[in-house]
Design an enzyme around this catalytic site. Structure first.
Site, mmCIF file in Angstrom:
data_model
loop_
_atom_site.group_PDB
_atom_site.id
_atom_site.type_symbol
_atom_site.label_atom_id
_atom_site.label_comp_id
_atom_site.label_asym_id
_atom_site.label_seq_id
_atom_site.Cartn_x
_atom_site.Cartn_y
_atom_site.Cartn_z
ATOM 1 N N PRO A 235 0.847 -1.201 0.000
ATOM 2 C CA PRO A 235 0.000 0.000 0.000
ATOM 3 C C PRO A 235 0.885 1.255 0.000
ATOM 4 C CG PRO A 235 -0.038 -1.063 2.157
ATOM 5 C CD PRO A 235 0.857 -1.891 1.290
ATOM 6 N N ASP B 91 5.709 2.529 2.439
ATOM 7 C CA ASP B 91 4.813 1.398 2.658
ATOM 8 C C ASP B 91 3.964 1.725 3.887
ATOM 9 O OD1 ASP B 91 3.668 -1.016 3.423
ATOM 10 O OD2 ASP B 91 5.418 -2.210 2.881
ATOM 11 N N HIS B 92 2.696 1.939 3.653
ATOM 12 C CA HIS B 92 1.829 2.415 4.738
ATOM 13 C C HIS B 92 1.574 1.349 5.809
ATOM 14 C CE1 HIS B 92 -0.447 5.356 6.673
ATOM 15 N NE2 HIS B 92 -1.302 5.692 5.739
ATOM 16 N N ARG B 93 1.983 0.090 5.532
ATOM 17 C CA ARG B 93 1.851 -0.933 6.574
ATOM 18 C C ARG B 93 2.867 -0.698 7.683
ATOM 19 N NH1 ARG B 93 2.731 -6.109 2.924
ATOM 20 N NH2 ARG B 93 4.367 -4.693 2.257
#
Ligand code: CAO
Length: 422
Positions: free
Chosen positions: A218, A394-396
């Protein structure tokens, strides 16, 4: 006569509560007997709740992410009449039994209002709900080849759809129906003459890797600009000195050094996500990947131990890696293992872009062409040089606030080059 029938949680055995991970129907949907309506998950298993009744969904009582307990109402259905209902219960029990044995799922005792079918997470290679197993099976998709984008890499319906779409493009010799669809959409003879050019090996590999990265991570991109007016003055002076040693000093060398200083402050950017163990691996080295544009395609050599090298050494190595990449002489050892990559569009143009992360890295920094800005001050017109920064992350692993802090820190270093020696 119509009647509202509630579907509630039953038979969740030893679990006090379970999470709602997917709602498979929407209000207004007409559903069939034994159709899975909601997926629930405990830390050991996932279960799909099928409805014992056919009817129209009138109320959905839960949301994804919510915890539910035995007896909680999941949804309400409008069913048509009592007689039909009796028949439905009977046939649902039979259908459920058939489905369980067909799918090879671990079944739990049949409850009055719902029949959960389960998949043990440990037992199965792919992490997906029973409904997804069934969906994949209907399409002939091998779930072990599908990258999951759900929580804990769970495979969702859209993951299977994108897997199928990708394969349509990658395997032209696949099913006839796919081939026909492809050739029809790619036949431009009706419009005029065309030519076909085979992609280079690098381009084919890059296409595959970029697609996987784009689908699997993401991405969010944060934009900023650093005032590099002073840095540029300093660079130009130093560049004259270094040119006598055949070293070309570009802004990129300074950005590499500034990035290292910033990575030291924000270790979660110098990291990789292990989705299996759900751990973040923090790296203690500072290897910076550089995207190099070559006639064969994009290559990503890595400048190792950038923290231990001075500006002149970084600039010299940058030139060397760029040359080796263009001559296709990079060794495998000179690629891979980067902390983070920089993609510089340098003087090519553009104000910002959204670079794609190079996994297993968690962020990538894009640089665009410097902008000259004229500010009117008391002492006259002052020219500023602004370097556009595009940070994809990476939004995780990284949240927006961290990305903003990271960029602000990076800007600070670029705007005050003495910080480079810290
Ligand atoms: N703004 C304005 N000018 C810039 C600049 C910037 N942000 N960055 C570099 N420049 C200038 C340099 O100072 C140099 O100027 P002179 O020729 O006057 O000295 C000129 O642009 C060319 O620099 P360069 O490209 O030779 O060197 P570099 O260190 O900036 O970059 C490399 C090296 C290998 C990254 C580059 O050659 C390259 O391949 N860039 C393309 C990367 C790419 O394709 N990224 C996209 C990936 S996604 O598809």
């Amino acid at each position: 006569m119509t009647e509202l029938k509630e579907i509630f949680v039953t038979d969740i055995e030893e679990f006090e509560s379970v999470d709602v991970v997917e709602i498979l129907v929407a209000v207004g949907d007409r559903i069939e007997i034994n159709q899975a309506v909601i997926t629930l998950e405990s830390d050991k298993a996932m279960m799909d709740f099928p409805s014992l009744h056919a009817g129209v969904v009138k109320i959905i009582n839960v949301q994804v992410g919510e915890k539910v307990c035995e007896g909680d109402v999941l949804l309400a259905l409008e069913i048509e009449d009592e007689v039909a209902k009796e028949k439905q219960v009977e046939s649902a029990s039979n259908t459920a039994k058939v489905n369980e044995s067909e799918l090879g799922l671990i079944s739990s005792p049949i409850a009055l209002n719902s029949i959960p079918t389960k998949v043990s997470i440990q037992d199965e290679h792919a992490y997906a709900s029973p409904a997804i197993y069934e969906y994949a099976r209907d399409l002939g998709v091998d779930l072990s080849k599908v990258q999951g984008s759900g929580r804990k890499s769970r495979i969702l319906k859209q993951d299977i759809q994108s897997h199928v779409r990708t394969n349509l493009h990658q395997h032209p010799g696949g099913r006839q129906v796919k081939a026909a669809a492809r050739s029809k959409s790619l036949d431009f003879s009706f419009y005029g003459e065309t030519d076909s050019v085979e992609l280079t090996k690098i381009q084919k590999l890059t296409a595959k890797n970029l697609l996987a990265a784009w689908q699997g991570i993401p991405h969010v991109t944060h934009f900023d600009q650093a005032d590099v007016t002073l840095l540029e003055q300093h660079r130009k002076q130093l560049a004259i000195e270094l040119s006598s040693k055949d070293i070309k000093l570009t802004p990129l060398a300074f950005v590499i050094k500034a990035l290292v200083v910033t990575l030291k402050q924000f270790p979660q950017f110098n990291a990789s996500l292990d989705t299996e163990s759900e751990q973040l691996i923090l790296k203690k080295y500072f290897h910076i990947g550089i995207a190099v544009d070559t006639p064969q395609g994009l290559l990503l050599p890595v400048l190792r131990d950038a923290d231990k090298k001075n500006i002149a050494k970084v600039a010299a190595e940058l030139m060397e890696l760029g040359d080796l990449a263009r001559q296709r002489k990079l060794t495998p050892k000179q690629m891979g293992g980067a902390s983070m990559t920089i993609s510089s569009l340098g003087n090519l143009g553009g104000q910002a872009f959204t670079p794609i992360i190079n996994p297993p890295e968690v962020a990538i920094l894009g640089l665009s062409k410097m902008i000259i800005q004229e500010d009117i001050t008391a002492s006259g017109v002052v020219q500023k040089k602004l370097l556009p920064l595009s940070l994809s992350y990476d939004h995780r692993v990284i949240n927006g606030a961290d990305a903003a802090r990271f960029c602000t820190h990076l800007k600070g270093v670029l705007e005050d080059i003495w910080k480079l020696i810290l």
